[in-house]
Design a protein around this motif. Structure first.
Motif, mmCIF file in Angstrom:
data_model
loop_
_atom_site.group_PDB
_atom_site.id
_atom_site.type_symbol
_atom_site.label_atom_id
_atom_site.label_comp_id
_atom_site.label_asym_id
_atom_site.label_seq_id
_atom_site.Cartn_x
_atom_site.Cartn_y
_atom_site.Cartn_z
ATOM 1 N N LEU A 1 39.371 43.789 30.952
ATOM 2 C CA LEU A 1 37.925 44.005 30.915
ATOM 3 C C LEU A 1 37.255 42.774 30.314
ATOM 4 N N GLU A 2 36.237 42.270 31.028
ATOM 5 C CA GLU A 2 35.480 41.115 30.556
ATOM 6 C C GLU A 2 33.987 41.390 30.679
ATOM 7 N N LYS A 3 33.199 40.670 29.866
ATOM 8 C CA LYS A 3 31.742 40.744 29.949
ATOM 9 C C LYS A 3 31.211 39.348 30.248
ATOM 10 N N GLN A 4 30.229 39.296 31.130
ATOM 11 C CA GLN A 4 29.631 38.014 31.480
ATOM 12 C C GLN A 4 28.864 37.469 30.284
ATOM 13 N N GLN A 5 29.135 36.205 29.973
ATOM 14 C CA GLN A 5 28.459 35.488 28.880
ATOM 15 C C GLN A 5 27.977 34.158 29.447
ATOM 16 N N GLY A 6 26.723 34.084 29.836
ATOM 17 C CA GLY A 6 26.210 32.859 30.452
ATOM 18 C C GLY A 6 26.915 32.608 31.769
ATOM 19 N N ASP A 7 27.560 31.441 31.885
ATOM 20 C CA ASP A 7 28.275 31.088 33.111
ATOM 21 C C ASP A 7 29.743 31.509 33.092
ATOM 22 N N GLY A 8 30.184 32.112 31.992
ATOM 23 C CA GLY A 8 31.596 32.464 31.870
ATOM 24 C C GLY A 8 31.806 33.936 31.573
ATOM 25 N N TRP A 9 33.033 34.253 31.198
ATOM 26 C CA TRP A 9 33.431 35.625 30.912
ATOM 27 C C TRP A 9 34.146 35.687 29.572
ATOM 28 N N ALA A 10 33.816 36.693 28.782
ATOM 29 C CA ALA A 10 34.484 36.933 27.502
ATOM 30 C C ALA A 10 35.384 38.156 27.651
ATOM 31 N N THR A 11 36.660 37.999 27.333
ATOM 32 C CA THR A 11 37.597 39.117 27.415
ATOM 33 C C THR A 11 37.329 40.091 26.275
ATOM 34 N N LEU A 12 37.187 41.368 26.623
ATOM 35 C CA LEU A 12 36.913 42.414 25.634
ATOM 36 C C LEU A 12 38.125 43.295 25.364
ATOM 37 N N ALA A 13 38.929 43.555 26.388
ATOM 38 C CA ALA A 13 40.057 44.470 26.228
ATOM 39 C C ALA A 13 41.009 44.322 27.395
ATOM 40 N N SER A 14 42.202 44.844 27.209
ATOM 41 C CA SER A 14 43.172 44.919 28.300
ATOM 42 C C SER A 14 44.092 46.096 28.029
ATOM 43 N N GLY A 15 44.765 46.525 29.061
ATOM 44 C CA GLY A 15 45.698 47.624 28.916
ATOM 45 C C GLY A 15 46.488 47.800 30.197
ATOM 46 N N LYS A 16 47.346 48.814 30.201
ATOM 47 C CA LYS A 16 48.120 49.149 31.399
ATOM 48 C C LYS A 16 47.892 50.613 31.719
ATOM 49 N N THR A 17 47.854 50.897 33.000
ATOM 50 C CA THR A 17 47.668 52.285 33.413
ATOM 51 C C THR A 17 48.871 53.127 32.977
ATOM 52 N N ASP A 18 48.595 54.398 32.674
ATOM 53 C CA ASP A 18 49.647 55.316 32.251
ATOM 54 C C ASP A 18 50.378 55.885 33.471
ATOM 55 N N ASP A 19 51.258 56.849 33.258
ATOM 56 C CA ASP A 19 52.035 57.426 34.362
ATOM 57 C C ASP A 19 51.164 58.098 35.415
#
Length: 136
Positions: free
Chosen positions: A47-65
């Protein structure tokens, strides 16, 4: 209500704004493999959020079963209005199954219009195509 109860109530209300943050499940995702009709477990999602011309990473994960991440947005902060991107690492998923895929990753850009708006992003996936929509 007496004066002491009223003071306790007022003092507890003073901390309520600090307690607001993204509720559990503010942003959820789900991946269903259209070829098998089964959920897609262990898919990395960023998950990222747009910050100006770029992207800031907010979170990551893996799907469950069940192919889900029930709460991807960090609960310690508010999900503010803006443009966000969820990237599904689908190439890695298909590689673990010893299958090829045309899409190494699937970025889904979306707009949040209200603070802590509850959003769900489902992904219907196959090796050579996908679809997504605003879920509930």
């Amino acid at each position: 209500m007496n004066k002491i109860t009223g003071l306790i109530l007022l003092s507890s209300l003073a901390v309520v704004p600090a307690a607001f943050s993204a509720p559990v499940g503010t942003l959820s995702v789900h991946i269903l493999n259209q070829q098998t009709g089964l959920p897609s477990p262990q898919v990395a999602v960023i998950l990222e959020k747009q910050q100006g011309d770029g992207w800031a990473t907010l979170a990551s994960g893996k799907t469950d079963d069940d192919g889900r991440i029930k709460s991807l947005f960090p609960q310690e902060q508010d999900m503010q209005p803006g443009v966000y991107k969820v990237t599904f690492k689908t190439g890695d998923y298909f590689n673990t199954q010893k299958l090829g895929s045309f899409f190494p990753e699937i970025p889904v850009l979306f707009t949040v219009s209200r603070t802590n708006e509850k959003l769900h992003i489902p992904l219907l996936l196959s090796q050579y195509g996908y679809s997504t929509y605003k879920g509930s």
